[in-house]
Motif scaffolding. Structure first.
Motif, PDB file in Angstrom:
ATOM      1  N   THR A  57       0.920  -1.128  -0.265  1.00  0.00           N
ATOM      2  CA  THR A  57      -0.441   0.091  -0.145  1.00  0.00           C
ATOM      3  C   THR A  57       0.711   1.046  -0.067  1.00  0.00           C
ATOM      4  N   PHE A  58       2.069   1.201   0.950  1.00  0.00           N
ATOM      5  CA  PHE A  58       2.006   2.709   0.738  1.00  0.00           C
ATOM      6  C   PHE A  58       4.171   2.567  -0.034  1.00  0.00           C
ATOM      7  N   THR A  59       4.197   1.772  -0.581  1.00  0.00           N
ATOM      8  CA  THR A  59       5.597   1.253  -1.456  1.00  0.00           C
ATOM      9  C   THR A  59       5.183   1.096  -2.740  1.00  0.00           C
ATOM     10  N   ILE A  60       4.317   1.312  -3.067  1.00  0.00           N
ATOM     11  CA  ILE A  60       3.511   0.703  -4.798  1.00  0.00           C
ATOM     12  C   ILE A  60       3.864  -0.428  -4.776  1.00  0.00           C
ATOM     13  N   ASP A  74       0.400  -2.151  -5.372  1.00  0.00           N
ATOM     14  CA  ASP A  74      -0.916  -1.420  -5.167  1.00  0.00           C
ATOM     15  C   ASP A  74      -1.741  -0.625  -5.603  1.00  0.00           C
ATOM     16  N   VAL A  75      -2.221   0.041  -6.564  1.00  0.00           N
ATOM     17  CA  VAL A  75      -2.220   1.322  -7.022  1.00  0.00           C
ATOM     18  C   VAL A  75      -3.379   2.321  -6.499  1.00  0.00           C
ATOM     19  N   GLU A  82      -0.041   9.316 -12.172  1.00  0.00           N
ATOM     20  CA  GLU A  82       0.889   9.062 -11.525  1.00  0.00           C
ATOM     21  C   GLU A  82       1.455   7.720 -11.761  1.00  0.00           C
ATOM     22  N   ALA A  83       1.103   6.667 -11.803  1.00  0.00           N
ATOM     23  CA  ALA A  83       0.902   5.063 -12.371  1.00  0.00           C
ATOM     24  C   ALA A  83       1.675   5.597 -13.615  1.00  0.00           C
ATOM     25  N   LEU A 105      -8.423   0.773 -10.903  1.00  0.00           N
ATOM     26  CA  LEU A 105      -8.103   2.307 -11.229  1.00  0.00           C
ATOM     27  C   LEU A 105      -7.002   2.551 -12.005  1.00  0.00           C
ATOM     28  N   ILE A 106      -6.766   1.621 -12.519  1.00  0.00           N
ATOM     29  CA  ILE A 106      -5.648   2.046 -13.350  1.00  0.00           C
ATOM     30  C   ILE A 106      -6.482   1.180 -15.427  1.00  0.00           C
ATOM     31  N   THR A 107      -6.963   0.861 -15.268  1.00  0.00           N
ATOM     32  CA  THR A 107      -7.505   0.070 -16.536  1.00  0.00           C
ATOM     33  C   THR A 107      -7.193   0.435 -18.130  1.00  0.00           C
ATOM     34  N   GLU A 108      -6.958   1.827 -18.011  1.00  0.00           N
ATOM     35  CA  GLU A 108      -6.350   2.108 -19.582  1.00  0.00           C
ATOM     36  C   GLU A 108      -4.732   2.097 -19.230  1.00  0.00           C
ATOM     37  N   LEU A 109      -3.802   1.873 -18.178  1.00  0.00           N
ATOM     38  CA  LEU A 109      -2.759   1.400 -18.301  1.00  0.00           C
ATOM     39  C   LEU A 109      -2.299  -0.323 -18.244  1.00  0.00           C
ATOM     40  N   MET A 110      -3.573  -1.065 -18.080  1.00  0.00           N
ATOM     41  CA  MET A 110      -3.377  -2.589 -18.152  1.00  0.00           C
ATOM     42  C   MET A 110      -3.232  -2.959 -19.430  1.00  0.00           C
ATOM     43  N   PRO A 111      -2.027  -3.963 -20.042  1.00  0.00           N
ATOM     44  CA  PRO A 111      -1.927  -4.716 -21.038  1.00  0.00           C
ATOM     45  C   PRO A 111      -3.050  -5.030 -21.365  1.00  0.00           C
ATOM     46  N   GLU A 112      -2.867  -4.974 -22.721  1.00  0.00           N
ATOM     47  CA  GLU A 112      -4.244  -5.821 -23.819  1.00  0.00           C
ATOM     48  C   GLU A 112      -4.853  -7.190 -22.657  1.00  0.00           C
TER      49      GLU A 112
END
Length: 156
Positions: A57-60, A74-75, A82-83, A105-112
């Protein structure tokens, strides 16, 4: 899949860890306390990671060594920008396995291509676990899992 215990969830984690290969990406979503980190701990154990695995959580991003490198992310606290600055593609397309908590929360950054796991709490130790595939081999994994656990879940 219906999970009635941590052991049930562990069986799923073990099954997936056995199939993991370089470039495997698994997105995990669910409310706080749904079991994302518990799943991740069990997955790591079955991937051969030694030692304590806990929430990043805090270290990402936390990195672990096992049969394959494991990148546990953990994003939750990040914006998409930021991601994006973290260079996630290097992890997604690297030599390891990525577990991404709060991936929606980062669907657009996930791979295909990735496996998405949604955990829904239905009781103290009961969960409904929904897997969906984005591309292969994850579609095949979902079909195999449905054959393996489909009849068991119908009995519960």
């Amino acid at each position: 899949m219906i999970s009635s215990s941590l052991e049930d969830t562990g069986q799923l984690a073990a099954w997936l860890a056995m199939r993991a290969e370089p470039g495997t990406v698994i997105g995990l979503d669910g409310d706080l306390g749904a079991g994302k980190t518990a799943f991740s701990k069990q997955f790591a154990q079955h991937l051969g990671v030694q030692g304590v695995v806990n929430s990043p959580t805090f270290t990402i991003i936390k990195e672990y060594e096992g049969r394959l490198p494991l990148y546990h992310m953990d994003v939750y606290r990040l914006s998409v920008d930021e991601a994006d600055e973290l260079g996630l593609d290097e992890y997604f397309f690297g030599e390891g396995v990525c577990l991404v908590e709060w991936s929606s929360l980062i669907t657009e950054l996930m791979p295909e291509q990735y496996l998405h796991i949604q955990l829904e709490t239905t009781g103290e130790s009961h969960r409904i676990i929904t897997l969906s595939s984005q591309g292969e081999p994850y579609g095949e994994w979902c079909r195999d899992l449905n054959e393996k656990w489909g009849s068991r879940n119908e009995q519960q």
